[in-house]
Design a protein around this motif. Structure first.
Motif, PDB file in Angstrom:
ATOM      1  N   LEU A   4      -0.472   2.389   5.687  1.00  0.00           N
ATOM      2  CA  LEU A   4       0.548   2.654   4.647  1.00  0.00           C
ATOM      3  C   LEU A   4       1.631   1.451   4.772  1.00  0.00           C
ATOM      4  N   PHE A   5       1.953   0.865   3.640  1.00  0.00           N
ATOM      5  CA  PHE A   5       3.215   0.111   3.455  1.00  0.00           C
ATOM      6  C   PHE A   5       3.066  -1.340   3.742  1.00  0.00           C
ATOM      7  N   ASP A   6       1.640  -1.588   4.071  1.00  0.00           N
ATOM      8  CA  ASP A   6       1.192  -3.040   4.508  1.00  0.00           C
ATOM      9  C   ASP A   6       1.387  -3.788   3.245  1.00  0.00           C
ATOM     10  N   PRO A   7       1.498  -5.029   3.352  1.00  0.00           N
ATOM     11  CA  PRO A   7       1.507  -6.066   1.962  1.00  0.00           C
ATOM     12  C   PRO A   7       0.165  -6.301   1.999  1.00  0.00           C
ATOM     13  N   VAL A   8      -0.236  -6.624   0.598  1.00  0.00           N
ATOM     14  CA  VAL A   8      -1.587  -7.059   0.142  1.00  0.00           C
ATOM     15  C   VAL A   8      -1.273  -7.886  -1.126  1.00  0.00           C
TER      16      VAL A   8
ATOM     17  N   ILE B  53       0.764  -0.997  -0.064  1.00  0.00           N
ATOM     18  CA  ILE B  53       0.009  -0.217   0.008  1.00  0.00           C
ATOM     19  C   ILE B  53       0.884   1.350  -0.032  1.00  0.00           C
ATOM     20  N   LEU B  54       0.794   2.099  -0.932  1.00  0.00           N
ATOM     21  CA  LEU B  54       1.639   3.164  -1.403  1.00  0.00           C
ATOM     22  C   LEU B  54       0.839   4.378  -0.683  1.00  0.00           C
ATOM     23  N   PHE B  55      -0.405   4.405  -0.803  1.00  0.00           N
ATOM     24  CA  PHE B  55      -1.154   5.826  -0.394  1.00  0.00           C
ATOM     25  C   PHE B  55      -2.566   4.934   0.097  1.00  0.00           C
ATOM     26  N   VAL B  56      -3.073   5.777   1.339  1.00  0.00           N
ATOM     27  CA  VAL B  56      -4.315   5.276   1.583  1.00  0.00           C
ATOM     28  C   VAL B  56      -5.317   6.681   1.466  1.00  0.00           C
ATOM     29  N   ARG B  57      -6.411   6.272   0.716  1.00  0.00           N
ATOM     30  CA  ARG B  57      -7.295   7.371   0.295  1.00  0.00           C
ATOM     31  C   ARG B  57      -8.721   7.405   1.006  1.00  0.00           C
ATOM     32  N   LYS B  58      -9.339   8.230   0.897  1.00  0.00           N
ATOM     33  CA  LYS B  58     -10.917   8.010   1.519  1.00  0.00           C
ATOM     34  C   LYS B  58     -11.715   7.156   0.872  1.00  0.00           C
ATOM     35  N   ASN B  59     -11.410   6.824  -0.228  1.00  0.00           N
ATOM     36  CA  ASN B  59     -12.323   5.691  -0.982  1.00  0.00           C
ATOM     37  C   ASN B  59     -11.519   4.661  -1.728  1.00  0.00           C
ATOM     38  N   ALA B  60     -10.242   4.644  -1.534  1.00  0.00           N
ATOM     39  CA  ALA B  60      -9.296   3.828  -2.330  1.00  0.00           C
ATOM     40  C   ALA B  60      -8.034   3.536  -1.477  1.00  0.00           C
ATOM     41  N   LEU B  61      -7.313   2.702  -2.119  1.00  0.00           N
ATOM     42  CA  LEU B  61      -5.967   2.190  -1.901  1.00  0.00           C
ATOM     43  C   LEU B  61      -5.005   2.169  -3.007  1.00  0.00           C
ATOM     44  N   GLN B  62      -4.046   3.036  -2.957  1.00  0.00           N
ATOM     45  CA  GLN B  62      -3.054   2.989  -4.016  1.00  0.00           C
ATOM     46  C   GLN B  62      -2.171   2.003  -3.617  1.00  0.00           C
ATOM     47  N   VAL B  63      -2.073   0.936  -4.666  1.00  0.00           N
ATOM     48  CA  VAL B  63      -0.976  -0.298  -4.459  1.00  0.00           C
ATOM     49  C   VAL B  63       0.081  -0.232  -5.604  1.00  0.00           C
ATOM     50  N   LEU B  64       1.498  -0.243  -4.871  1.00  0.00           N
ATOM     51  CA  LEU B  64       2.579  -0.546  -5.832  1.00  0.00           C
ATOM     52  C   LEU B  64       2.825  -2.243  -5.938  1.00  0.00           C
ATOM     53  N   ILE B  65       3.086  -2.331  -7.293  1.00  0.00           N
ATOM     54  CA  ILE B  65       3.175  -4.133  -7.549  1.00  0.00           C
ATOM     55  C   ILE B  65       4.606  -4.127  -7.887  1.00  0.00           C
ATOM     56  N   PRO B  66       5.752  -4.336  -7.018  1.00  0.00           N
ATOM     57  CA  PRO B  66       6.810  -4.329  -7.582  1.00  0.00           C
ATOM     58  C   PRO B  66       7.549  -5.197  -8.721  1.00  0.00           C
ATOM     59  N   LYS B  67       6.779  -6.381  -8.876  1.00  0.00           N
ATOM     60  CA  LYS B  67       7.077  -7.200  -9.916  1.00  0.00           C
ATOM     61  C   LYS B  67       6.983  -6.624 -11.401  1.00  0.00           C
TER      62      LYS B  67
END
Length: 305
Positions: free
Chosen positions: A243-247, A192-206
């Motif tokens: 923030l920064f949690d794995p998903v 999780i890169l950012f936490v929004r009011k209605n969404a999660l912005q996720v970084l996928i390193p692969k």
């Protein structure tokens, strides 16, 4: 080491052409961002026990260098991504149009800077080469080169073209991402890169990919998501997203509007009844055309020049 010498060359040339042509030197500045821009970054770092020093560009760089979590290899990368998005845009300018106090390049912690080392791919570097050649007596100047208004107009045009190039690059990445994931559904680990009011912005390193998990569901069994603005977290039932949690997310293409197809992410884990989707069977081979090294390169830390 090569990069450090290139930066030193750019700084040295900037000083030389400004010394010789104080009113018509082609320079590059990076304004310091307002302190308010750093609030999300400082809170994000503090959530993991790190205190970032934002008093100067160098202090911030030193703070970021020490912000490392051994069991989360992408934490520092994500923090740097957030830091980059706090910044202002670096621009070219004519030295005679601004006071010297505004010449500062914040990202490089340098009081003066220009681009000199890449004349084969940047027109600004060609202008700087011409000025330097005149400064050291290797070539003669010409009227347009020493006219402040014309040089500033050129700088404005270079800045505009640079922005257009960035937009074109992003559009190209978006197009090829759509082509890559067409007719394909995959589950991947992300952070999780950012936490929004209605969404999660996720970084996928692969894949070096960043996407959005929208926190809405028409399923009546889905618990309500509660946004905590102070902690930048979302809570749904027993699940909490910080923030920064794995998903684990499922990547596919939304073709509901054929004119505006887009990459969509859906949550797989942690599992939330009525919201998460079931995992797909893992593929034993990488997708055709996938380049692990190239995708990893997209999320390496970068300097703002």
């Amino acid at each position: 080491m090569v990069e450090e010498f290139m930066l030193l060359a750019n700084i040295s040339v900037a000083k030389r052409i400004h010394q010789e042509f104080p009113r018509v030197a082609c320079l590059r500045r990076h304004p310091p961002p307002p302190a308010l821009n750093y609030e999300p970054l400082v809170k994000a770092a503090a959530s993991k026990g790190f205190d970032l020093d934002i008093s100067s560009g160098k202090a911030l760089a030193d703070s970021l260098e020490t912000a490392v979590i051994p069991d989360n290899p992408y934490f520092n990368t994500m923090l740097r991504i957030q830091a980059t998005r706090c910044m202002m845009q670096a621009v070219y300018f004519c030295s005679g149009t601004l006071p010297e106090s505004d010449f500062m390049h914040y990202g490089l912690a340098s009081p003066i800077y220009t681009h000199f080392t890449s004349p084969i791919r940047r027109y600004a570097d060609i202008l700087v080469h011409r000025l330097l050649a005149a400064a050291v007596g290797a070539d003669a100047t010409y009227p347009d080169l020493l006219e402040m208004k014309k040089l500033q107009n050129i700088c404005n045009n270079i800045n505009f073209r640079h922005r257009m190039g960035q937009y074109a690059g992003r559009a190209s990445v978006a197009l090829h991402t759509l082509l890559f994931f067409r007719n394909r559904v995959v589950d991947e680990e992300g952070y999780i890169l950012f936490v929004r009011k209605n969404a999660l912005q996720v970084l996928i390193p692969k894949y070096g990919l960043e996407g959005t998990v929208w926190l809405k569901s028409e399923n009546p069994e889905c618990p309500e998501f509660v946004f905590n603005e102070e902690e930048y977290s979302q809570t749904a039932g027993a699940a909490q997203f910080c923030l920064f949690d794995p998903v684990t997310v499922q990547i596919s293409i939304d073709s509901s509007n054929i004119q505006h197809q887009k990459v969509q992410l859906k949550l797989v884990k942690p599992e939330i009844h009525g919201f998460s989707v079931p995992a797909v069977a893992p593929s034993s081979t990488p997708p055709p055309g996938f380049d692990t090294e190239a995708s990893q390169h997209t999320i390496k830390k970068q300097r703002i020049e």
